[in-house]
Every structure is written in structure tokens, then in C-alpha cells.
Design an enzyme around this catalytic site. Structure first.
Site, PDB file in Angstrom:
ATOM      1  N   GLY A  69       0.795  -1.218   0.000  1.00 46.78           N
ATOM      2  CA  GLY A  69       0.000   0.000   0.000  1.00 46.78           C
ATOM      3  C   GLY A  69       0.826   1.266   0.000  1.00 46.78           C
ATOM      4  O   GLY A  69       0.514   2.227  -0.700  1.00 46.78           O
ATOM      5  N   ASN A 149      -7.663   4.469   8.915  1.00 46.33           N
ATOM      6  CA  ASN A 149      -7.085   3.289   9.528  1.00 46.33           C
ATOM      7  C   ASN A 149      -7.183   3.309  11.046  1.00 46.33           C
ATOM      8  O   ASN A 149      -7.159   2.273  11.685  1.00 46.33           O
ATOM      9  CB  ASN A 149      -5.617   3.149   9.112  1.00 46.33           C
ATOM     10  CG  ASN A 149      -4.836   4.428   9.322  1.00 46.33           C
ATOM     11  OD1 ASN A 149      -5.263   5.505   8.903  1.00 46.33           O
ATOM     12  ND2 ASN A 149      -3.698   4.319   9.972  1.00 46.33           N
ATOM     13  N   GLN A 177      -7.258   0.390   3.942  1.00 45.96           N
ATOM     14  CA  GLN A 177      -8.001  -0.116   5.095  1.00 45.96           C
ATOM     15  C   GLN A 177      -9.405  -0.588   4.690  1.00 45.96           C
ATOM     16  O   GLN A 177     -10.017  -1.372   5.400  1.00 45.96           O
ATOM     17  CB  GLN A 177      -8.090   1.000   6.140  1.00 45.96           C
ATOM     18  CG  GLN A 177      -8.143   0.543   7.573  1.00 45.96           C
ATOM     19  CD  GLN A 177      -6.978  -0.323   7.981  1.00 45.96           C
ATOM     20  OE1 GLN A 177      -7.185  -1.458   8.375  1.00 45.96           O
ATOM     21  NE2 GLN A 177      -5.759   0.171   7.882  1.00 45.96           N
ATOM     22  N   SER A 197      -3.717  -3.067  -0.243  1.00 50.69           N
ATOM     23  CA  SER A 197      -2.615  -3.876   0.264  1.00 50.69           C
ATOM     24  C   SER A 197      -3.133  -5.237   0.722  1.00 50.69           C
ATOM     25  O   SER A 197      -4.110  -5.312   1.482  1.00 50.69           O
ATOM     26  CB  SER A 197      -1.959  -3.151   1.440  1.00 50.69           C
ATOM     27  OG  SER A 197      -0.939  -3.940   1.974  1.00 50.69           O
ATOM     28  N   HIS A 199      -2.068  -7.652   2.740  1.00 47.64           N
ATOM     29  CA  HIS A 199      -2.017  -8.202   4.108  1.00 47.64           C
ATOM     30  C   HIS A 199      -3.101  -7.656   5.018  1.00 47.64           C
ATOM     31  O   HIS A 199      -3.259  -8.110   6.142  1.00 47.64           O
ATOM     32  CB  HIS A 199      -0.625  -7.994   4.721  1.00 47.64           C
ATOM     33  CG  HIS A 199      -0.348  -6.611   5.200  1.00 47.64           C
ATOM     34  ND1 HIS A 199      -0.417  -6.281   6.526  1.00 47.64           N
ATOM     35  CD2 HIS A 199      -0.012  -5.492   4.539  1.00 47.64           C
ATOM     36  CE1 HIS A 199      -0.121  -4.992   6.662  1.00 47.64           C
ATOM     37  NE2 HIS A 199       0.136  -4.496   5.466  1.00 47.64           N
ATOM     38  N   THR A 235      11.068  -8.198 -11.218  1.00 43.86           N
ATOM     39  CA  THR A 235      10.430  -9.498 -11.410  1.00 43.86           C
ATOM     40  C   THR A 235       9.217  -9.613 -10.508  1.00 43.86           C
ATOM     41  O   THR A 235       9.282  -9.291  -9.322  1.00 43.86           O
ATOM     42  CB  THR A 235      11.434 -10.625 -11.095  1.00 43.86           C
ATOM     43  OG1 THR A 235      12.517 -10.496 -12.000  1.00 43.86           O
ATOM     44  CG2 THR A 235      10.797 -11.994 -11.240  1.00 43.86           C
ATOM     45  N   CYS A 323       1.798   1.862  12.841  1.00 45.29           N
ATOM     46  CA  CYS A 323       2.938   2.570  12.267  1.00 45.29           C
ATOM     47  C   CYS A 323       3.369   3.747  13.122  1.00 45.29           C
ATOM     48  O   CYS A 323       4.457   4.265  12.978  1.00 45.29           O
ATOM     49  CB  CYS A 323       2.597   3.083  10.880  1.00 45.29           C
ATOM     50  SG  CYS A 323       1.892   1.818   9.835  1.00 45.29           S
TER      51      CYS A 323
END
Lengths: 393, 359
Positions: A69, A149, A177, A197, A199, A235, A323
Site C-alpha cells: 500500500g 485506519n 483499510q 494492500s 495483508h 520481477t 505505524c
């Protein structure tokens, strides 16, 4: 252990892991290779691109895979600023964005761009009329998050997006979120770019995507090979992308059911905490909030100590966003919605997951009540408060 | 019976790591904590800056805690540190004094704040990796003494701890020799490097105190003034009183044909007094902000050993109470550079008897 920090990250679903494993051990070929063993992995990636596109009403060629994200946010904002710099240097965002957006904007400010940080109301909502007033002839980008979030407030993105659209200004939303939690559609939202994102919705870490509306040409973010149609070299993270695809599919299949269940549990949690713990404030909008988010401030409580006590009781929670934990300043989000500093220090975010049960909630509320009482007993200001209320009676 | 809970302040170094291990072995419920006190969130402090409280310390301590299978937390004490240590440090210099910030840090941050937070989360004690011992004496009071094997003094900067703080403090490595602690660390496989001890002030890594004070006060520092002799003769210009300390010889920029020293700082007239070597010696001092440890009070004139700065060897003196919060200390032999703002710590035998701030 009771895990109530699903806004920080989620468990990877077993089906996701299972789908990823073959791409580590057996199908490890480079998708850009000539031989079949490699290039067949290209199909795996393109299938995911279609699946993801479908979840938000986009075309497959509008989806670009990233390493998460924060990268998607950085790309959307920096690249737009760079490519439209000739038209203007003004960007509009809000005061409650994730740091991936705020710090990117601050970086651009150092490089000659002007940024307006919109205020939000007491529930964390951006007001469309404020956005309208902030627009200048030089505005080239508006970036407002889909849902916050920390406090879970869902922003009126469709209205904000249509204002941006009417002015012909590029509109980005950080949906990290929100994606997988609530239905999103890029057309009804009127967004030109959208970050997500994996996860956050039971996918693997280190993979995400940026939606870029067809016709909005923004320069590449990582230069190098021809991957992602020359827009994001490197890659491809094949196992990660495959995992994200499965996670996305599952999230959308179960969304209605989860939303129903989680929001019911969330309301039960909110009502129980407000009932059992005096001097508590709920942060964020009561109605327009993510189904799994409950965010509180407790008067006369040190949030950091509360987290340690909850951890010792086997409960994983956070104060604000993961965070920003460990910072000395109270959260920028709580400051923006007008929570005074002493109260903001006692903040706690609980975010439910698919496996959270009513028993979990009961246990957590009980522990919260006891721990907060223990912490408050040692606080002189709390004793003063009790004294004052006694006298008033 | 429920296990007693103890919060161990962990720096990631050998001593506090082994302290945590020893307490766990002794049957305590051990919680590891690293205190964040002044670094910026993203700033990694290099080892040469002392490293006692840097963020690399956090990584080391977390690794040790995982190895010992104890819960571990980083706790933020930046506000307390700013208020009780950094602001105090600046205020003292502005008054022409030379503070010892480590003493303030120990009393108000490493003990008061950590203890308060530890007790509030249900702990019974806090513990450190000091080579010192805490004993309850016959008079019922708690006091600290140096571990006999300590290479350097670990008591001077702890003289200001309260009885309440000492009653809730454990110092498990004080029972051991430094070599034994190293051996234990090796035995249990703790891969911790021995950290360099910092004698300098941790929050001023470049050691430029005057520049730090200038930054903290936004340039609002005492201006340049006169170097004078004790009898008032002007010798030249000084850079501002925050640049000087008692006994200083270097960096004065005075060519006098002999070594000269700072003998006094006069904030009220903005003067720095210069004298010869013998003028830096004093026969007595007065101290306030008293803290009593092994002794409940100095009612009668009392013979004690006094240390007037961290690196001072100590000198015999007679201490006498001369006011509500004031003592006079008369040395047997004159002592060099008695410096206002520094601590005088009195020892009764091995034990810290008490101390105060030199006036």
C-alpha cells in the site's frame, strides 16, 4: 491469545498459503522467460489482475501490482505531481491520511509543490464543501482516503470524487483499510487511482496494487524491466500476487456475511465498553465506520501502559495505528478530530477479524474494565476528579 | 503464591541482560523494558555515542528478551526526560551552574517514571544492571553501596533515589564479579557485546553543550561578557557564561603567561572570574536539595567521605546541618573545583549516606 489488531495486519488464510506454496517450490520460473515453465506464470498473474479488477469494477489493464500500500500511495502521488507539474503545483489531501500519503505530500512540499491539508469534522469526515472551496486553478491532484485506519470513519468518497471529476482534477484514494471490508466501485466512487494492500485482507505481506484509470497516464515508479507494462519494473512477486488474488476472491465472497457479523460484534463491543468503562469516548463516526473498527479514548489512562497490561492478559491491541506507536506526540488523527492531548494519550484501537467471537469480546471488556481501573487508581488527576464529583453531589 | 513481578530496564548490554536472566532464575515474573528517552523515532544512534539508550539498544534488548523468553516492551519516556533532564540541564547552565543530568535522569526518569509506570501495570519491583547493592540497614533505612568488584563507581549518580524507590528496586548483578557476569552471559548463550560506557552526556552526542543550549533556547542565551580577576580587573571577553565551568583551563583564549583557571561564574554580572591554580581550591562547600539515604539526617556534625563529582576520589570532611534544606561540609584538605550544580555525595563506610546539590 485474542488478536484484535486486524487493522495492523491479518492472518494469512490457509487457502491463500496453499495457493502460494507451489509458486515457491515448483513453479518458480520467471514470468518474463521464453520457456513455458516461466511464461505460464504470466497467466497466473494475469488471472489475478482480472479477478482484482472485477472486485472494484475496473478493467484488468487498469490494475498494477506493487509491493504494498505505501508503494502504491507513493507512486500515485509522486508520479502524478511529476507528470502534471506543468499544469500546476497544488495538491489537496486531508489531515487524517496515512503517513504514506502525508509524508509523501510533505516531501513534495520541499520540492516546490503546495499542499492543502483539509480539516475534518469531529467524526473524522472530510466535508465536500471544504474540498470544493480548496480547489484552485493550479490543483492537479486530490488524495483522500476511503476509510481511516485509526478511527474507522468511511469518507464520502463518491461526493468528493465527483467534485474532483467536475473540475477535471485527478482523484486518488488510499483504500488500504477499506478494500476487502466494504464494497468499492471505481466508477461510483469517481476515483482515478486507488491503492490497496494484500495483508489487510488475509493475504501475504509485501504485495498490493494501484488502480489507475485508463487514459490517466502517469510515469513509471520503478524503472527497469518491462513488467507491469513498463510501469513498475522488477520481477513479479508471483507467489504474493497469487496469494493476493485468492485472498481478494475470498474477501469478496464472504464480505456481506462478514460485514453483518463483524459490525454486530463491533457494536456489541462499543456498547459494552461505553457501558462498563466510565469516562470513555468513542472516536469516529457511529454509523459510517468500518465494520471491524472500534476506537476509544479513556480519560486518565496512559494508553501505552494499557497496551502492556492487555498484552499480559493475552490481548493484542494498539493505540492508534501500528505505524505510529511509540511516538511521543498524540496521533495526528485524534488531534485533527479535536481530541485534547491528555485524552488522546489514552487511546485504544480494537479491530476485529473473521474469527473474533462474542466470548472474546466479553473477555476483553472485562480485562479492559479491570486494567483501566487499576491504572486510574494511581493517577492523582483521577482522584481529584472523584473528589470533585463527590463534593458536587 | 503468585510470583512477584519485576520490570527490568534493559539496555541490550551484558549487565542488564544477565540481570533479567538472574531474576528469572530466582523465580520472578520478569518483564523487559527499554526506555526511549530522547532519540528521534527513526534515528539510530551509533555505538560510539555510548549506545546505552539508543535505538540499536532496542534491537539488542528485544533479541535478549526473546532468548530469555520474557515479554518485552519499549516504553516512551521522552516527555519526562525532556522536562526533568534536558530542560533542567539548560536552566542550570543559564544560571552559571554545571549540572549532572544523569542524577536527574536516574531520580526522575529511570526511577520515578519507570517505577510509577511499572507499579501501575502490576509490577512489584524494578531492576537494573548496576554493580551495586541495596541493603536495609539496622536503622530500617535502605541504602546503596558499591559492589566490591565494580570497576568504577556506580553509586554517585544514584545518591538521590528516595527510600520508596529503593524499597522497590532490585540490583541482582551487584552480588557478582564482572567476570562472573560475563561467564554467565556466555554460558546461557547471550550474544551481547559489552557496550562502551558513556561518560559523556547522551543527549549531546557531539559534546558541544553551549551549542545545544543555544538551540534549546532559540539563541536566548547570556551574551558575551568580561573575564575578571577576583578583585575586579577586566582581563578580556568571554563567549557567554554557558561556555564555562569551574576549574576549566582550556578554551579561555587568555594569554596570561601562566596557566589560569575559571574560579567562579557570576550570572548576575555576567562575569567569569579567572584565577591561578591555587584559587580553584576550596576548604568548604554548602549544599541544598538534600537527600538522605543510610543516615536519616545529619543532626550533629558528622565525619563522612565526600565526593564532589563523578570522577572524584573522595575526601574526608565534617558535615553539619545549617538550615532546613542546607548543609555545610568542611574538608580536611582543600578540594579542587568545587562546582555549583554538581552533586556532593556523602559516604558512611561503603554506604551512600546521602547528598545534595552544591550551591
Amino acid at each position: 491469545m485474542i488478536y484484535l489488531d486486524n487493522a495492523a495486519t491479518t492472518a494469512v488464510a490457509p487457502e491463500v498459503v496453499e495457493a502460494m506454496l507451489p509458486y515457491y517450490e515448483e513453479r518458480y520460473g520467471n514470468p518474463s522467460a521464453v520457456y513455458d515453465f516461466g511464461n505460464k506464470n504470466k497467466n497466473a498473474i494475469e488471472n489475478v489482475r482480472s479477478e482484482i479488477a472485477e472486485t472494484i469494477g475496473a478493467k484488468p489493464e487498469e490494475i498494477y501490482f506493487t509491493a504494498g500500500g505505501s508503494e502504491a500511495d507513493n507512486w500515485a502521488i509522486k508520479a502524478t505531481a511529476e507528470s502534471l507539474g506543468h499544469r500546476g503545483n497544488h495538491i489537496i489531501t486531508s489531515k487524517i491520511e496515512h503517513h504514506a500519503v502525508l509524508k509523501t505530500c510533505a516531501y513534495l512540499e520541499q520540492n516546490g509543490y503546495e499542499v492543502t491539508y483539509l480539516d475534518v469534522d469531529v467524526n473524522g469526515m472530510v466535508r465536500p464543501e471544504q474540498l470544493y472551496r480548496a480547489i484552485r486553478p493550479t490543483t492537479i491532484l486530490i488524495s483522500i482516503m476511503t476509510a481511516n485506519n485509526e478511527i474507522g470513519t468511511i469518507e464520502p468518497i463518491a461526493r468528493l470524487g465527483s467534485i474532483a471529476g467536475r473540475h477535471g482534477i485527478c482523484f486518488h484514494t488510499d483504500a488500504v483499510q477499506a478494500y476487502g471490508q466494504i464494497p468499492l466501485h471505481v466508477n461510483t466512487m469517481h476515483v482515478d487511482m486507488l491503492s490497496a494492500s494484500a495483508h489487510k485482507f488475509n493475504g501475504p505481506k509485501g504485495v498490493g496494487f494501484l488502480y489507475i484509470r485508463e487514459g490517466k497516464r502517469i510515469p513509471p515508479f520503478v524503472h527497469g524491466g518491462d513488467q507491469e507494462r513498463k510501469n513498475r519494473a522488477g520481477t513479479e512477486n508471483v507467489p504474493g500476487i497469487v496469494g493476493m488474488g485468492v485472498a481478494a476472491k475470498m474477501a469478496y465472497q464472504t464480505m456481506a456475511e462478514r460485514q453483518e457479523k463483524e459490525s454486530r460484534l463491533r457494536d456489541y463491543l462499543i456498547y459494552s465498553v461505553l457501558k462498563e468503562v466510565p469516562l470513555t469516548r468513542l472516536n469516529g463516526d457511529w454509523k459510517r465506520r468500518l465494520p471491524n473498527n472500534a476506537d476509544f479514548c479513556f480519560e486518565y489512562v496512559d494508553g501505552a501502559s494499557l497496551l502492556v497490561m492487555l498484552d499480559m492478559d493475552g490481548i493484542c491491541a494498539s493505540a492508534g495505528s501500528a505505524c505510529t506507536s511509540g511516538q511521543k506526540e498524540p496521533s495526528h488523527v485524534l488531534t485533527a478530530i479535536g481530541v485534547r492531548e491528555s485524552l488522546a494519550r489514552g487511546s485504544l484501537r480494537l479491530t476485529l477479524g473473521a474469527n473474533t467471537t462474542r466470548e472474546d469480546i466479553d473477555f476483553v471488556v472485562e480485562k479492559l474494565k479491570n486494567n483501566i481501573q487499576t491504572l486510574r487508581e494511581k493517577v492523582p488527576e483521577y482522584q481529584n476528579y472523584l473528589e470533585k464529583t463527590r463534593k458536587a453531589k | 503464591m503468585e510470583k512477584k513481578k519485576v520490570v527490568v530496564g534493559m539496555s541490550g548490554g551484558v549487565d542488564s541482560s544477565v540481570a533479567a536472566y538472574l531474576l528469572k532464575e530466582q523465580g520472578y515474573d520478569v518483564i523487559g523494558v527499554t526506555m526511549q528517552i530522547w532519540q528521534d523515532e527513526a534515528e539510530y544512534v551509533q555505538e560510539e555515542n555510548g549506545g546505552c539508550c539508543g535505538l540499536s539498544a532496542v534491537d539488542d534488548a528485544r533479541r535478549v528478551a526473546q532468548r530469555l523468553e520474557i515479554p518485552y516492551y519499549v516504553m516512551n519516556f521522552k516527555n519526562e526526560f525532556k522536562k526533568s533532564v534536558m530542560d533542567y540541564f539548560v536552566a542550570e547552565y543559564l544560571k552559571g551552574r554545571t549540572p549532572n543530568p544523569c542524577i536527574a535522569c536516574n531520580r526522575y526518569v529511570k526511577w520515578e517514571s519507570l517505577l510509577q509506570r511499572s507499579l501501575s501495570i502490576g509490577a512489584d519491583y524494578i531492576a537494573t544492571g548496576h554493580y551495586a547493592r541495596i541493603a536495609q540497614l539496622a536503622n530500617g533505612r535502605y541504602a546503596i553501596r558499591n559492589s566490591v568488584t565494580a570497576a568504577k563507581d556506580q553509586t554517585y549518580a544514584l545518591y538521590n533515589l528516595t527510600q520508596e524507590q529503593l524499597a522497590h528496586t532490585l540490583m541482582p548483578v551487584g552480588e557478582y564479579h564482572k567476570d562472573e557476569i560475563r561467564a554467565i552471559a556466555e554460558e546461557i548463550g547471550l550474544m551481547v557485546a559489552s557496550k562502551k560506557d558513556s561518560q559523556e552526556i547522551c543527549f549531546i552526542p557531539d559534546h558541544d553543550y553551549a551549542a545545544f543550549i543555544e538551540r534549546e533556547t532559540n539563541g536566548n542565551v547570556p551574551p558575551a561578557g568580561n573575564f575578571v580577576t577576583a578583585d575586579g580587573k577586566i582581563l578580556g571577553q568571554h563567549k557567554g557564561i554557558t561556555h564555562y565551568t569551574i576549574g576549566q583551563r582550556r578554551g579561555l583564549g587568555l594569554a596570561m603567561g601562566e596557566h589560569v583557571f575559571v574560579t567562579e561564574i557570576r550570572p548576575e554580572t555576567n562575569e567569569v572570574v579567572i584565577g591561578r591554580s591555587e584559587d580553584v581550591f576550596s576548604k568548604e562547600l554548602e549544599a541544598d536539595n538534600l537527600n538522605f539515604m543510610a543516615l536519616a539526617d545529619f543532626k550533629e556534625p558528622t565525619r563522612l567521605l565526600a565526593k564532589i563529582r563523578y570522577a572524584h576520589k573522595g575526601a574526608m570532611c565534617t558535615v553539619e546541618r545549617i538550615g532546613e534544606d542546607r548543609v555545610r561540609c568542611v574538608f580536611d584538605e582543600p578540594q579542587r573545583a568545587v562546582t555549583p550544580g554538581q552533586a556532593v555525595v556523602f559516604y558512611d563506610g561503603d554506604y551512600v549516606a546521602g547528598g545534595g546539590t552544591i550551591c
